[in-house]
Scaffold this motif. Sequence first.
Motif, PDB file in Angstrom:
ATOM      1  N   GLU A 250      24.840  50.214  62.549  1.00  0.00           N
ATOM      2  CA  GLU A 250      25.036  51.495  61.871  1.00  0.00           C
ATOM      3  C   GLU A 250      23.969  52.508  62.277  1.00  0.00           C
ATOM      4  N   GLU A 251      22.716  52.080  62.343  1.00  0.00           N
ATOM      5  CA  GLU A 251      21.653  53.012  62.699  1.00  0.00           C
ATOM      6  C   GLU A 251      21.786  53.483  64.133  1.00  0.00           C
TER       7      GLU A 251
ATOM      8  N   GLY B  22      32.409  35.117  62.493  1.00  0.00           N
ATOM      9  CA  GLY B  22      33.759  34.905  61.998  1.00  0.00           C
ATOM     10  C   GLY B  22      34.329  36.076  61.230  1.00  0.00           C
ATOM     11  N   LYS B  23      34.819  35.795  60.009  1.00  0.00           N
ATOM     12  CA  LYS B  23      35.482  36.826  59.216  1.00  0.00           C
ATOM     13  C   LYS B  23      34.539  37.980  58.870  1.00  0.00           C
ATOM     14  N   ALA B  24      33.278  37.670  58.634  1.00  0.00           N
ATOM     15  CA  ALA B  24      32.310  38.736  58.366  1.00  0.00           C
ATOM     16  C   ALA B  24      32.163  39.631  59.590  1.00  0.00           C
TER      17      ALA B  24
ATOM     18  N   ARG C 252      34.941  48.028  60.444  1.00  0.00           N
ATOM     19  CA  ARG C 252      34.145  49.094  59.836  1.00  0.00           C
ATOM     20  C   ARG C 252      33.491  49.974  60.898  1.00  0.00           C
ATOM     21  N   MET C 253      32.910  49.349  61.927  1.00  0.00           N
ATOM     22  CA  MET C 253      32.249  50.125  62.969  1.00  0.00           C
ATOM     23  C   MET C 253      33.263  50.960  63.751  1.00  0.00           C
ATOM     24  N   ALA C 254      34.457  50.433  63.941  1.00  0.00           N
ATOM     25  CA  ALA C 254      35.488  51.178  64.661  1.00  0.00           C
ATOM     26  C   ALA C 254      36.004  52.346  63.835  1.00  0.00           C
ATOM     27  N   ARG C 255      36.269  52.105  62.561  1.00  0.00           N
ATOM     28  CA  ARG C 255      36.925  53.120  61.733  1.00  0.00           C
ATOM     29  C   ARG C 255      35.957  54.118  61.115  1.00  0.00           C
TER      30      ARG C 255
END
Length: 291
Positions: free
Chosen positions: A84-85, A108-110, A117-120
């Motif tokens: 994120e940073e 995995g799922k995390a 999240r990073m894409a959207r």
Amino acid sequence: MNVDDLVAIDIHTHAEEPCGCARDDGYDEFQAAMAKYFRNPAGKDGMLPSVQQTAEYFRERRIGAVIFPVDSERNTGFRRYSNEEVAEICAENDDILIPFASVDPWKGKAGIREIRRMARDFGVYGFKFHPTMQGFWPNEHQFYPIWEAIQEEGKIALFHTGQTGVGSGMPGGMGMKLKFSNPMAIDDVAADFPDLQIIMAHPAFPWQEEALSVCMHKPNVYIDLSGWSPKYFPEILINYANKLIKKKVLFGSDWPAITPDRWLRDFEDAPFRDEVRPLILKDNARRLLNL
């Protein structure tokens, strides 16, 4: 980003210094070994360039830069730097920086949630993976949900291939196992995820011919030329780049281990065709990144 004003697009640069935390235990020794391997004074006596300093360096040279951290917490024990940073600093410097993220596939799922999240939410263009450093086979089916998520989000997967400077000269190579970065494992991923755009990073020593074969055979696979000075490129790589895969080869430096100044200086003397040079330096990346 005014792509027309750029001299080149560097598809492969690293965010090696943390944005909001101190260096992790053992990181100084690791970076000193990397500096020795690449004959690069950076990392021996002080901190490597920050993401902001990287933006300033590339802006001065009018070179766009894809930049990413590497999340390898499971295999190395180093806590990762925040995706994120890095993405936020890229957003503040979006005239020159192009954000990728990195997620340890063992999460995995995390990891899949973070990819989405990073894409959207952060608009990253792709994700960097280092099979040797992360200790995994890309073609093992337990990791296929990772590639499926990236394909569904319409993002790029960039895989390290070939020998690595990571751990070179350290006891046991710091536990790094080179076998995981054989490009033939990427062939399976490219076949099973035909809509996933894939970049194989680096001249893939000692598997250069395998890498060229995969790139030739799979329309969704590209090769970047980072991590090596062009004066050391094998003849077969240059021959293929000049002819058969000229629209699938990308300039990358591997900053800060290798600077664009050094790479581009040696590129001028390498036997690439005049009509191929602009494709490698900018045009292929512009098309792949949809800039």
